[in-house]
Scaffold this active site. Structure first.
Site, mmCIF file in Angstrom:
data_model
loop_
_atom_site.group_PDB
_atom_site.id
_atom_site.type_symbol
_atom_site.label_atom_id
_atom_site.label_comp_id
_atom_site.label_asym_id
_atom_site.label_seq_id
_atom_site.Cartn_x
_atom_site.Cartn_y
_atom_site.Cartn_z
ATOM 1 C CE LYS A 72 -4.067 -1.873 2.331
ATOM 2 N NZ LYS A 72 -5.054 -1.705 3.393
ATOM 3 C CG ASP A 108 -8.139 0.426 3.767
ATOM 4 O OD1 ASP A 108 -8.904 -0.392 3.220
ATOM 5 O OD2 ASP A 108 -6.901 0.335 3.717
HETATM 6 N N1 LIG Z 1 -11.651 -5.138 8.117
HETATM 7 C C1 LIG Z 1 -10.805 -4.709 7.229
HETATM 8 O O1 LIG Z 1 -11.177 -4.408 6.090
HETATM 9 C C2 LIG Z 1 -9.349 -4.521 7.592
HETATM 10 C C3 LIG Z 1 -8.543 -3.690 6.792
HETATM 11 C C4 LIG Z 1 -7.204 -3.533 7.143
HETATM 12 C C5 LIG Z 1 -6.688 -4.180 8.259
HETATM 13 N N2 LIG Z 1 -7.503 -4.980 9.006
HETATM 14 C C6 LIG Z 1 -6.960 -5.650 10.200
HETATM 15 O O2 LIG Z 1 -6.341 -4.664 11.023
HETATM 16 C C7 LIG Z 1 -5.273 -5.211 11.751
HETATM 17 C C8 LIG Z 1 -4.064 -4.292 11.696
HETATM 18 O O3 LIG Z 1 -3.596 -4.147 10.377
HETATM 19 P P1 LIG Z 1 -2.548 -2.991 9.975
HETATM 20 O O4 LIG Z 1 -2.311 -3.159 8.518
HETATM 21 O O5 LIG Z 1 -2.978 -1.671 10.509
HETATM 22 O O6 LIG Z 1 -1.231 -3.465 10.770
HETATM 23 P P2 LIG Z 1 0.064 -2.637 11.166
HETATM 24 O O7 LIG Z 1 0.218 -1.419 10.327
HETATM 25 O O8 LIG Z 1 1.176 -3.622 11.224
HETATM 26 O O9 LIG Z 1 -0.239 -2.150 12.686
HETATM 27 C C9 LIG Z 1 -0.356 -3.067 13.716
HETATM 28 C C10 LIG Z 1 -0.868 -2.392 14.983
HETATM 29 O O10 LIG Z 1 -1.101 -3.422 15.946
HETATM 30 C C11 LIG Z 1 -0.348 -3.151 17.129
HETATM 31 N N3 LIG Z 1 0.063 -4.406 17.738
HETATM 32 C C12 LIG Z 1 0.570 -5.494 17.120
HETATM 33 N N4 LIG Z 1 0.814 -6.482 18.008
HETATM 34 C C13 LIG Z 1 0.441 -5.991 19.231
HETATM 35 C C14 LIG Z 1 0.456 -6.520 20.550
HETATM 36 N N5 LIG Z 1 0.880 -7.769 20.805
HETATM 37 N N6 LIG Z 1 -0.018 -5.746 21.552
HETATM 38 C C15 LIG Z 1 -0.468 -4.489 21.308
HETATM 39 N N7 LIG Z 1 -0.488 -3.932 20.085
HETATM 40 C C16 LIG Z 1 -0.034 -4.669 19.055
HETATM 41 C C17 LIG Z 1 0.822 -2.316 16.653
HETATM 42 O O11 LIG Z 1 1.371 -1.621 17.744
HETATM 43 P P3 LIG Z 1 2.908 -1.105 17.710
HETATM 44 O O12 LIG Z 1 2.883 0.205 17.004
HETATM 45 O O13 LIG Z 1 3.286 -0.974 19.134
HETATM 46 O O14 LIG Z 1 3.718 -2.154 16.991
HETATM 47 C C18 LIG Z 1 0.120 -1.421 15.615
HETATM 48 O O15 LIG Z 1 -0.585 -0.381 16.245
HETATM 49 C C19 LIG Z 1 -5.052 -6.610 11.165
HETATM 50 O O16 LIG Z 1 -5.632 -7.523 12.061
HETATM 51 C C20 LIG Z 1 -5.831 -6.609 9.879
HETATM 52 O O17 LIG Z 1 -6.352 -7.877 9.561
HETATM 53 C C21 LIG Z 1 -8.824 -5.148 8.700
#
Ligand SMILES: NC(=O)c1ccc[n+]([C@@H]2O[C@H](COP(=O)([O-])OP(=O)(O)OC[C@H]3O[C@@H](n4cnc5c(N)ncnc54)[C@H](OP(=O)(O)O)[C@@H]3O)[C@@H](O)[C@H]2O)c1
Length: 279
Positions: A72, A108
């Site tokens: 992205k 999104d």
């Molecule tokens: N429904 C939909 O259409 C949709 C669309 C996009 C994403 N999603 C979902 O959204 C989620 C995140 O995606 P993303 O692309 O935003 O990921 P990302 O950019 O990698 O961000 C991950 C986030 O999760 C936090 N995190 C990860 N492990 C953690 C833990 N053990 N404890 C506390 N915080 C933790 C990270 O905190 P830190 O900053 O501290 O690392 C960060 O804030 C995924 O589950 C994905 O499947 C859903």
């Protein structure tokens, strides 16, 4: 039955991996429902080959694509123009090809807010406790402020990321950054709690905070849709709170992409039904 001819337009999704994506199913069903002569296919694009893949869109007159993890942000420099939302986020999830000119969008965050509206949740003037400051956290926070949320409190494991995001957002509205440890302190002031972290995808994930203290008055949203009901949503429901999962966000980001490509009103019910059948 799907009938592919010489006139069929091609759309798709770039991801790495892409095998798990539900978008081909959802978008193809949408094209079919509206009688549009188009298909939507998965393209597994290694990040190292992204430039070549984008040139391929122009070379082969592929009409549009969605873009997913981890491409992205990486795709932005390869596009001819990007809209205001994608520019702010530095990330694109939808590309439209008009005679070789590639425009990038990010649906999104607005897809997320659309999914709340569909559930009768109006964000205007509301205080939102948003957990996570990653890619989707940023998109959701920006859309919430643009669509009139009164206050967004961003809690993140890595506080610095929440602070950096709140700094970037502060000209758009009332934003505050807190650490994950402080979530329970602000819970009573929140109308909505939104989880945008990946915590909850695995059953073994420890909770983000003590879910037992969730008040029944709050709406709890988890953007995860697999599992369909995360531990956060299960406990919130037990506590009497209204819950919403990430299915609606998936459908509505896709619906907005469909509208950008075709100019037609997306068949949201069809798109939702095929995903529900799959999950
Ligand atoms: N429904 C939909 O259409 C949709 C669309 C996009 C994403 N999603 C979902 O959204 C989620 C995140 O995606 P993303 O692309 O935003 O990921 P990302 O950019 O990698 O961000 C991950 C986030 O999760 C936090 N995190 C990860 N492990 C953690 C833990 N053990 N404890 C506390 N915080 C933790 C990270 O905190 P830190 O900053 O501290 O690392 C960060 O804030 C995924 O589950 C994905 O499947 C859903």
């Amino acid at each position: 039955m799907l009938r592919i001819t010489g006139k069929t337009d091609v759309y798709g999704i770039f991801g790495f991996p892409v095998k798990h994506s539900l978008s081909p199913l959802m978008q193809t069903a949408a094209f079919e429902a509206l009688g549009i002569d188009a298909v939507y296919v998965p393209f597994e694009v290694n990040p190292d080959n992204l430039g070549g893949a984008v040139s391929g869109l122009r070379a082969m007159n592929i009409k549009g694509i969605n873009v997913t993890v981890p491409l992205k942000e990486k795709i932005v420099p390869f596009l001819d123009r990007i809209d205001e939302v994608a520019a702010f986020l530095g990330a694109v999830n939808t590309v439209k090809n008009e005679n070789g000119v590639l425009s990038g969008y990010n649906t999104d965050g607005d897809g997320f807010v659309d999914s709340l509206e569909e559930e009768g949740v109006d964000v205007r003037g509301k205080t939102v406790l948003l957990i996570g400051a990653g890619g989707s956290g940023k998109a959701v926070a920006f859309a919430l402020l643009n669509r009139g949320a009164g206050r967004v409190i961003i809690a993140n494991r890595t506080l610095d990321r929440a602070v950096a995001l709140s700094e970037k957002l502060k000209s758009y509205g009332d934003v505050e950054a807190i650490s994950l440890e402080d979530v329970e302190r602000v819970l009573s002031s929140a109308d909505l709690i939104v989880n945008t972290t990946s915590v909850g995808m695995r059953e073994t994930d420890p909770p983000l905070f003590d879910y037992e203290v969730i008040p029944p008055s709050v709406v709890v949203v988890d953007i995860i849709y697999k599992p369909f009901k995360t531990e956060l949503l299960k406990v919130a429901e037990e506590k009497g709170a209204k819950i919403i999962n990430g299915l609606g966000m998936l459908v509505h980001q896709g619906a907005r992409a469909f509208r950008i490509w075709t100019g037609k009103e997306p068949p949201v019910d069809v798109m939702k039904r095929v995903i529900l059948e799959q999950l």
